[in-house]
Write an enzyme that holds these catalytic residues in place. Structure first.
Site, PDB file in Angstrom:
ATOM      1  N   ASP A  28       0.791  -1.245   0.000  1.00 37.75           N
ATOM      2  CA  ASP A  28       0.000   0.000   0.000  1.00 37.75           C
ATOM      3  C   ASP A  28       0.822   1.294   0.000  1.00 37.75           C
ATOM      4  OD1 ASP A  28      -1.917  -1.954   0.205  1.00 37.75           O
ATOM      5  OD2 ASP A  28      -2.795  -1.244   2.087  1.00 37.75           O
ATOM      6  N   ASP A  75      -4.595  -0.733  -1.845  1.00 39.10           N
ATOM      7  CA  ASP A  75      -5.897  -0.685  -1.181  1.00 39.10           C
ATOM      8  C   ASP A  75      -6.831   0.041  -2.152  1.00 39.10           C
ATOM      9  OD1 ASP A  75      -6.857  -1.633   1.326  1.00 39.10           O
ATOM     10  OD2 ASP A  75      -6.979   0.405   2.135  1.00 39.10           O
ATOM     11  N   HIS A  77     -10.771   0.610  -2.539  1.00 38.93           N
ATOM     12  CA  HIS A  77     -12.123   0.408  -2.011  1.00 38.93           C
ATOM     13  C   HIS A  77     -13.193   1.109  -2.846  1.00 38.93           C
ATOM     14  CE1 HIS A  77     -10.321  -1.264   1.571  1.00 38.93           C
ATOM     15  NE2 HIS A  77      -9.828  -0.133   2.004  1.00 38.93           N
ATOM     16  N   HIS A  81     -17.551   1.442   0.912  1.00 45.03           N
ATOM     17  CA  HIS A  81     -16.946   0.265   1.559  1.00 45.03           C
ATOM     18  C   HIS A  81     -17.329   0.172   3.035  1.00 45.03           C
ATOM     19  CE1 HIS A  81     -13.494  -2.372   2.870  1.00 45.03           C
ATOM     20  NE2 HIS A  81     -13.993  -3.005   1.822  1.00 45.03           N
ATOM     21  N   HIS A 118     -10.892   6.219   2.639  1.00 47.72           N
ATOM     22  CA  HIS A 118      -9.511   6.230   2.135  1.00 47.72           C
ATOM     23  C   HIS A 118      -9.413   5.312   0.921  1.00 47.72           C
ATOM     24  CE1 HIS A 118      -9.697   2.642   4.668  1.00 47.72           C
ATOM     25  NE2 HIS A 118      -8.761   2.141   3.888  1.00 47.72           N
ATOM     26  N   LYS A 141      -6.692  -4.695  -3.630  1.00 43.04           N
ATOM     27  CA  LYS A 141      -7.295  -5.456  -2.526  1.00 43.04           C
ATOM     28  C   LYS A 141      -8.347  -4.598  -1.857  1.00 43.04           C
ATOM     29  CE  LYS A 141      -3.816  -4.184   0.916  1.00 43.04           C
ATOM     30  NZ  LYS A 141      -4.677  -3.518   1.881  1.00 43.04           N
ATOM     31  N   CYS A 186      -1.895  -3.589   7.408  1.00 42.16           N
ATOM     32  CA  CYS A 186      -1.714  -4.312   6.140  1.00 42.16           C
ATOM     33  C   CYS A 186      -0.362  -5.012   6.019  1.00 42.16           C
ATOM     34  CB  CYS A 186      -1.988  -3.377   4.975  1.00 42.16           C
ATOM     35  SG  CYS A 186      -3.740  -2.902   4.959  1.00 42.16           S
TER      36      CYS A 186
HETATM   37  C1  VGL Z   1      -4.680  -0.098   5.947  1.00 43.74           C
HETATM   38  C2  VGL Z   1      -6.339   0.486   7.409  1.00 43.74           C
HETATM   39  C3  VGL Z   1      -7.294   0.383   6.410  1.00 43.74           C
HETATM   40  C4  VGL Z   1      -3.221  -0.351   5.713  1.00 43.74           C
HETATM   41  C5  VGL Z   1      -5.617  -0.206   4.927  1.00 43.74           C
HETATM   42  O1  VGL Z   1      -2.734  -0.214   4.560  1.00 43.74           O
HETATM   43  O2  VGL Z   1      -2.521  -0.707   6.693  1.00 43.74           O
HETATM   44  N1  VGL Z   1      -5.054   0.243   7.171  1.00 43.74           N
HETATM   45  N2  VGL Z   1      -6.907   0.045   5.179  1.00 43.74           N
HETATM   46 ZN    ZN Z   2      -8.357   0.121   3.597  1.00 45.54          ZN
END
Ligand code: VGL
Ligand code: ZN
Length: 236
Positions: A28, A75, A77, A81, A118, A141, A186
């Protein structure tokens, strides 16, 4: 050399790892997770002046020059989401809710953290903060509205990602160099699933950062406790 023999020789060093037998997985590397880019879920340690983004770029440039293939998770979404606090009346970011999921025909309860919106598909925050030329393959993802996916390998509904099939297809690869954001979410989930798949992991400490520092320390301990994760201070 594979990671186990490197450890036996007590001279573990990235440059002893052959690109043929290893891959880099950056978790990410997206604007929304950095304070420097004003991200909605900016992780402490990614402020302008922290050098985080510069270290990531320097490391990737170096790894590419060594011939490593770089895989990135993203990430990604939908705007509605279920992990977004905005989708739940009377909830605010960082509140938690209990959800029920069915895995292997068993119902189980689990806690879902509610996040600020996000990494919405197509938004600027979902973009990588590194240029695409440093990434060989990227894997989305968290694309399913009803399931979060901290792991880049499988989501909370148990559905395996494209990264899972990609890694499965790499018959000679035994080790993964992993770093990115965030250590306690993540990065942790991706490392644990990669260990489950049978990989040895080299985690790069100065290229990870946690949403909650204590959570990050705990995650590092749990990853190390698998016996399959070595933590290196830095790539160079
Ligand atoms: C993440 C919270 C929500 C991460 C992704 O990349 O760690 N944390 N979505
Ligand atoms: Zn996320």
């Amino acid at each position: 050399m594979d990671i186990q023999s490197s450890l036996r020789n007590m001279n573990f060093n990235i440059s002893t790892l052959s690109p043929e037998f290893a891959r880099v997985v950056i978790v990410d590397p997206q604007k929304d997770f950095t304070i420097q880019h004003g991200g909605s879920l900016g992780v402490p340690g990614t402020e302008a002046g922290s050098g985080y983004i510069e270290r990531v770029i320097e490391a990737m440039t170096f790894l590419k020059s060594c011939g490593f293939t770089i895989l990135a998770t993203q990430d990604w979404h939908p705007s509605n989401h279920l992990s977004f606090a905005s989708q739940h009346p009377n909830k605010k970011p960082f509140d938690t809710i209990m959800l029920i999921r069915t895995l292997l025909n068993m119902e189980e309860q689990f806690e879902q953290v509610l996040w600020p919106d996000h990494c919405v598909q197509g938004s600027e925050g979902a973009e990588f903060f590194i240029t695409e030329d440093l990434i060989d393959f990227s894997f989305p993802k968290g694309t399913h509205k009803n399931f979060d996916s901290y792991s880049g390998i499988k989501d909370d509904g148990g559905i395996k990602t494209e990264l899972h099939s990609h890694l499965k297809s790499l018959e000679k690869v035994a080790s993964l160099i992993i770093y990115g954001l965030a250590t306690d979410y993540c990065v942790y989930a991706t490392v644990m699933d990669a260990v489950d798949m049978g990989f040895d992991i080299i985690l790069i400490n100065d290229l990870i950062s946690a949403v909650h520092p204590e959570g990050g320390e705990k995650a590092i301990e749990l990853m190390k406790a698998t016996g399959k994760v070595v933590v290196c201070d830095s790539i160079l």
